[in-house]
Design a protein around this motif. Structure first.
Motif, PDB file in Angstrom:
ATOM      1  N   GLY A 181      17.610  41.273 -32.211  1.00 33.50           N
ATOM      2  CA  GLY A 181      16.005  41.323 -32.129  1.00 33.50           C
ATOM      3  C   GLY A 181      16.031  40.078 -33.419  1.00 33.50           C
ATOM      4  N   LEU A 182      16.940  39.969 -34.245  1.00 36.41           N
ATOM      5  CA  LEU A 182      16.806  38.878 -35.231  1.00 36.41           C
ATOM      6  C   LEU A 182      16.985  37.168 -34.665  1.00 36.41           C
ATOM      7  CD1 LEU A 182      18.324  40.293 -38.441  1.00 36.41           C
ATOM      8  CD2 LEU A 182      15.880  39.770 -38.135  1.00 36.41           C
ATOM      9  N   LEU A 183      18.090  37.549 -33.637  1.00 35.78           N
ATOM     10  CA  LEU A 183      17.875  36.214 -33.267  1.00 35.78           C
ATOM     11  C   LEU A 183      16.843  35.456 -32.418  1.00 35.78           C
ATOM     12  CD1 LEU A 183      20.062  33.888 -32.239  1.00 35.78           C
ATOM     13  CD2 LEU A 183      20.840  35.373 -30.427  1.00 35.78           C
ATOM     14  N   ALA A 184      16.411  36.785 -31.448  1.00 33.26           N
ATOM     15  CA  ALA A 184      15.305  36.296 -30.574  1.00 33.26           C
ATOM     16  C   ALA A 184      13.936  36.171 -31.339  1.00 33.26           C
ATOM     17  CB  ALA A 184      14.737  37.501 -29.831  1.00 33.26           C
ATOM     18  N   GLY A 185      13.837  36.542 -32.756  1.00 34.30           N
ATOM     19  CA  GLY A 185      12.699  36.237 -33.694  1.00 34.30           C
ATOM     20  C   GLY A 185      12.731  35.138 -34.131  1.00 34.30           C
ATOM     21  N   SER A 186      14.274  34.313 -34.343  1.00 32.07           N
ATOM     22  CA  SER A 186      14.075  33.095 -34.997  1.00 32.07           C
ATOM     23  C   SER A 186      13.793  32.013 -33.774  1.00 32.07           C
ATOM     24  CB  SER A 186      15.599  32.922 -35.672  1.00 32.07           C
ATOM     25  OG  SER A 186      16.489  32.758 -34.254  1.00 32.07           O
ATOM     26  N   MET A 187      13.993  32.418 -32.492  1.00 34.90           N
ATOM     27  CA  MET A 187      13.965  31.649 -31.342  1.00 34.90           C
ATOM     28  C   MET A 187      12.294  31.359 -31.069  1.00 34.90           C
ATOM     29  SD  MET A 187      17.229  32.799 -29.307  1.00 34.90           S
ATOM     30  CE  MET A 187      16.586  31.786 -27.659  1.00 34.90           C
ATOM     31  N   ASP A 217      17.902  41.381 -22.742  1.00 31.57           N
ATOM     32  CA  ASP A 217      16.675  41.949 -22.667  1.00 31.57           C
ATOM     33  C   ASP A 217      15.547  41.217 -23.491  1.00 31.57           C
ATOM     34  OD1 ASP A 217      15.118  44.362 -21.521  1.00 31.57           O
ATOM     35  OD2 ASP A 217      14.792  44.651 -23.455  1.00 31.57           O
ATOM     36  N   GLN A 218      16.146  40.729 -24.680  1.00 31.31           N
ATOM     37  CA  GLN A 218      15.200  40.381 -25.707  1.00 31.31           C
ATOM     38  C   GLN A 218      14.495  39.260 -25.308  1.00 31.31           C
ATOM     39  OE1 GLN A 218      14.982  41.572 -29.039  1.00 31.31           O
ATOM     40  NE2 GLN A 218      16.254  42.840 -27.684  1.00 31.31           N
ATOM     41  N   PHE A 219      15.011  38.423 -24.054  1.00 31.85           N
ATOM     42  CA  PHE A 219      14.197  37.261 -23.386  1.00 31.85           C
ATOM     43  C   PHE A 219      12.741  38.019 -22.707  1.00 31.85           C
ATOM     44  CE2 PHE A 219      12.849  35.202 -19.631  1.00 31.85           C
ATOM     45  CZ  PHE A 219      12.454  33.831 -20.177  1.00 31.85           C
ATOM     46  N   VAL A 220      13.304  39.239 -21.742  1.00 33.41           N
ATOM     47  CA  VAL A 220      12.239  39.907 -21.260  1.00 33.41           C
ATOM     48  C   VAL A 220      11.141  40.570 -22.188  1.00 33.41           C
ATOM     49  CG1 VAL A 220      11.955  42.002 -19.448  1.00 33.41           C
ATOM     50  CG2 VAL A 220      13.943  40.486 -19.470  1.00 33.41           C
ATOM     51  N   GLN A 221      11.575  41.175 -23.289  1.00 32.50           N
ATOM     52  CA  GLN A 221      10.812  41.466 -24.039  1.00 32.50           C
ATOM     53  C   GLN A 221       9.709  40.763 -24.749  1.00 32.50           C
ATOM     54  OE1 GLN A 221      10.700  44.963 -25.023  1.00 32.50           O
ATOM     55  NE2 GLN A 221       9.980  45.157 -27.080  1.00 32.50           N
ATOM     56  N   ILE A 222      10.366  39.490 -25.292  1.00 33.80           N
ATOM     57  CA  ILE A 222       9.554  38.374 -25.684  1.00 33.80           C
ATOM     58  C   ILE A 222       8.524  37.778 -24.628  1.00 33.80           C
ATOM     59  CG2 ILE A 222       9.344  36.005 -26.612  1.00 33.80           C
ATOM     60  CD1 ILE A 222      11.981  36.681 -28.333  1.00 33.80           C
ATOM     61  N   ALA A 223       8.928  37.786 -23.563  1.00 35.35           N
ATOM     62  CA  ALA A 223       8.007  37.231 -22.403  1.00 35.35           C
ATOM     63  C   ALA A 223       6.865  37.970 -22.200  1.00 35.35           C
ATOM     64  CB  ALA A 223       8.894  36.660 -21.174  1.00 35.35           C
ATOM     65  N   ILE A 224       7.161  39.257 -22.244  1.00 38.37           N
ATOM     66  CA  ILE A 224       5.941  40.349 -21.904  1.00 38.37           C
ATOM     67  C   ILE A 224       5.016  40.350 -22.852  1.00 38.37           C
ATOM     68  CG2 ILE A 224       5.573  42.836 -21.531  1.00 38.37           C
ATOM     69  CD1 ILE A 224       8.323  42.977 -20.175  1.00 38.37           C
ATOM     70  N   THR A 225       5.601  40.362 -24.060  1.00 39.04           N
ATOM     71  CA  THR A 225       4.455  40.389 -25.308  1.00 39.04           C
ATOM     72  C   THR A 225       3.810  38.982 -25.294  1.00 39.04           C
ATOM     73  OG1 THR A 225       6.551  39.981 -26.844  1.00 39.04           O
ATOM     74  CG2 THR A 225       5.853  42.208 -26.602  1.00 39.04           C
ATOM     75  N   ALA A 226       4.430  38.130 -25.528  1.00 39.18           N
ATOM     76  CA  ALA A 226       3.772  36.906 -25.367  1.00 39.18           C
ATOM     77  C   ALA A 226       2.925  36.526 -24.243  1.00 39.18           C
ATOM     78  CB  ALA A 226       4.963  35.644 -25.479  1.00 39.18           C
ATOM     79  N   VAL A 265       5.387  50.342 -19.053  1.00 40.54           N
ATOM     80  CA  VAL A 265       6.245  51.084 -17.841  1.00 40.54           C
ATOM     81  C   VAL A 265       7.512  50.480 -17.937  1.00 40.54           C
ATOM     82  CG1 VAL A 265       6.260  50.661 -15.552  1.00 40.54           C
ATOM     83  CG2 VAL A 265       3.997  50.750 -16.518  1.00 40.54           C
ATOM     84  N   LYS A 266       7.812  49.549 -18.486  1.00 39.10           N
ATOM     85  CA  LYS A 266       9.233  49.100 -18.453  1.00 39.10           C
ATOM     86  C   LYS A 266      10.110  50.069 -19.314  1.00 39.10           C
ATOM     87  CE  LYS A 266      12.267  45.493 -20.663  1.00 39.10           C
ATOM     88  NZ  LYS A 266      12.895  46.402 -21.742  1.00 39.10           N
ATOM     89  N   TRP A 267       9.661  50.253 -20.791  1.00 36.82           N
ATOM     90  CA  TRP A 267      10.338  51.061 -21.595  1.00 36.82           C
ATOM     91  C   TRP A 267      10.148  52.653 -20.997  1.00 36.82           C
ATOM     92  CZ3 TRP A 267      14.220  49.412 -23.853  1.00 36.82           C
ATOM     93  CH2 TRP A 267      14.306  48.016 -24.419  1.00 36.82           C
ATOM     94  N   GLY A 268       9.004  53.023 -20.505  1.00 38.07           N
ATOM     95  CA  GLY A 268       8.836  54.547 -20.051  1.00 38.07           C
ATOM     96  C   GLY A 268      10.057  54.620 -18.988  1.00 38.07           C
TER      97      GLY A 268
END
Length: 430
Positions: free
Chosen positions: A284-290, A362-371, A380-383
């Motif tokens: 999460g921290l790595l993705a947060g820096s990117m 999955d960090q890429f998927v998470q950031i792409a969805i929220t952004a 739906v994904k996490w459910g």
């Protein structure tokens, strides 16, 4: 620029001019990597001291309490950094600070409600009185932790992570000192648990002081108004269900297994998964820096997965490196930090790090969805991931024992990706 809130419907606007993206990402990564190195080292020291003093059973009590604490922190995410960070990145300092003040108010309310709800669950569901007491003490830190992450989001959006890193490091150092003193004095377990409260108090105080240097607290408090905070609540709550489920998903194995394993065996498993969770936080921290440095802009230019293969390869490579480290260095780490009885945790550690490779991707998927402002898809994904993980624990648990936990995490992540791919015609991440 007006100090009013950004409308919830606002798409990711063009960011302010920033330094070179690669240098900004590198600077972010260096600070956040230093933060994680310090937190891992001090966290290992704390749990090593506890494990050597109380054995696998006592270590399991604290590992369970930390898992419940993290789940409660997830439930308090009514206006998460993931949701507001893309908007903070394009605001001027003063406007961003006023936004953060209103987000802080919303998150404080959410943290109080979440802490109360999870405390009630703990009282009703946890049978072991000592584990229940330790868990309730750690839950009291929720209002001192989650709201103040809004301040960290401000500094991350400015590509300046020094203040939050120093605050977290100072808090962790306080935790180490309190734990060491309590164990040296032979204090009861509940006194050792108070170290988490001391940690949270120190970190919160330093985080508050850092934002005061941007704008005086009098002006920031004066900027908090219900009409200003409501749009952030309405916007953030849209992402809340997905983020709640994400935090539940990551701890569902320990929440399920704690009442179905003997304390010694659960302690061996929970200690290993505690280390895995630290590694997941690195993702999460790595993705947060990117993200603020270049990934948001890259996603704006293209929403096709193949155009981001370098980012995905980097994330997967780091996850695999962690797995190799767990295989080679896991036994040494477990025995020397926690004690000889924890050598039996190595299998769980390797299985957890194997599942973590998928979490890095999955960090890429998470950031792409929220952004791209897709709260429904996130939920739906996490459910789907949570349901598959729970089903795996229920069906495979009798045969695989605790190994059903890492298997459930891996299958759950894959299930989440399948859901996203099935909706690829609507989802920006496809």
């Amino acid at each position: 620029m007006s100090g009013g809130p950004v409308p919830a419907s606002t798409a990711i606007a063009k960011p302010l001019e920033r330094p070179d993206a690669s240098s900004a990402a590198l600077r972010n990564l260096l600070w956040l990597s230093s933060d994680k190195i310090v937190s891992v080292a001090l966290g290992l020291l704390v749990f090593g001291l506890i494990a050597r003093q109380f054995g696998p059973g006592g270590a399991g009590q604290f590992s369970y309490a930390v898992a419940v604490l993290q789940a409660a922190l997830g439930l308090s995410l009514v206006c998460s950094s993931a949701a507001v960070l893309p908007r903070l990145c394009h605001l001027r300092d003063g406007t961003a600070a006023r936004l953060v003040a209103n987000v802080f108010a919303v998150r404080m309310l959410g943290s109080l409600v979440a802490a109360a709800v999870v405390a009630i669950y703990t009282v009703l569901a946890v049978e072991d009185p000592l584990r229940r007491t330790v868990t309730l003490i750690l839950l009291s830190t929720v209002p001192l932790l989650e709201p103040f992450h809004a301040f960290s989001a401000y500094w991350l959006s400015r590509n300046q992570n020094r203040s939050p890193v120093l605050a977290r490091g100072s808090g962790l150092l306080t935790r180490v000192v309190v734990v060491a003193l309590a164990l040296w004095a032979g204090a009861p377990v509940w006194v050792v648990a108070l170290a988490w409260v001391a940690d949270a108090l120190v970190a919160a105080a330093m985080q508050s002081a850092s934002l005061r240097n941007v704008r005086p607290w009098r002006r920031l408090v004066g900027a908090v108004r219900a009409p200003r905070a409501q749009p952030y609540f309405r916007f953030g709550i849209r992402f809340a269900a997905g983020l709640w489920l994400a935090h539940l998903f990551l701890r569902i194995d320990r929440l399920w297994l704690a009442e179905r394993m003997d304390p010694h065996s659960f302690g061996l498993y929970a200690t290993a998964m505690q280390l895995v969770e630290v590694w997941l936080q690195c993702a999460g921290l790595l993705a947060g820096s990117m993200a603020p440095a270049f990934l948001y802009n890259a996603l704006r230019r293209s929403n096709k997965v193949r155009d981001h293969w370098r980012t995905l390869a980097t994330l997967a490579g780091l996850g695999i490196a962690g797995l190799v480290g767990a295989v080679l260095l896991g036994p040494l780490l477990l025995v020397h930090v926690f004690g000889p009885p924890f050598a039996a945790s190595h299998g769980y550690l390797v299985a957890g790090f194997a599942a973590a490779v998928l979490f890095f991707i999955d960090q890429f998927v998470q950031i792409a969805i929220t952004a791209n402002n897709r709260p429904g898809l996130l939920a739906v994904k996490w459910g789907a991931a949570s349901l598959v993980a729970l089903a795996t624990l229920m069906l495979a648990g009798p045969r695989l024992g605790a190994y059903a936990g890492p298997l459930g995490l891996a299958l759950g992540l894959v299930a989440g990706w399948v859901v996203v791919l099935l909706r690829r015609r609507d989802a920006p991440v496809a």
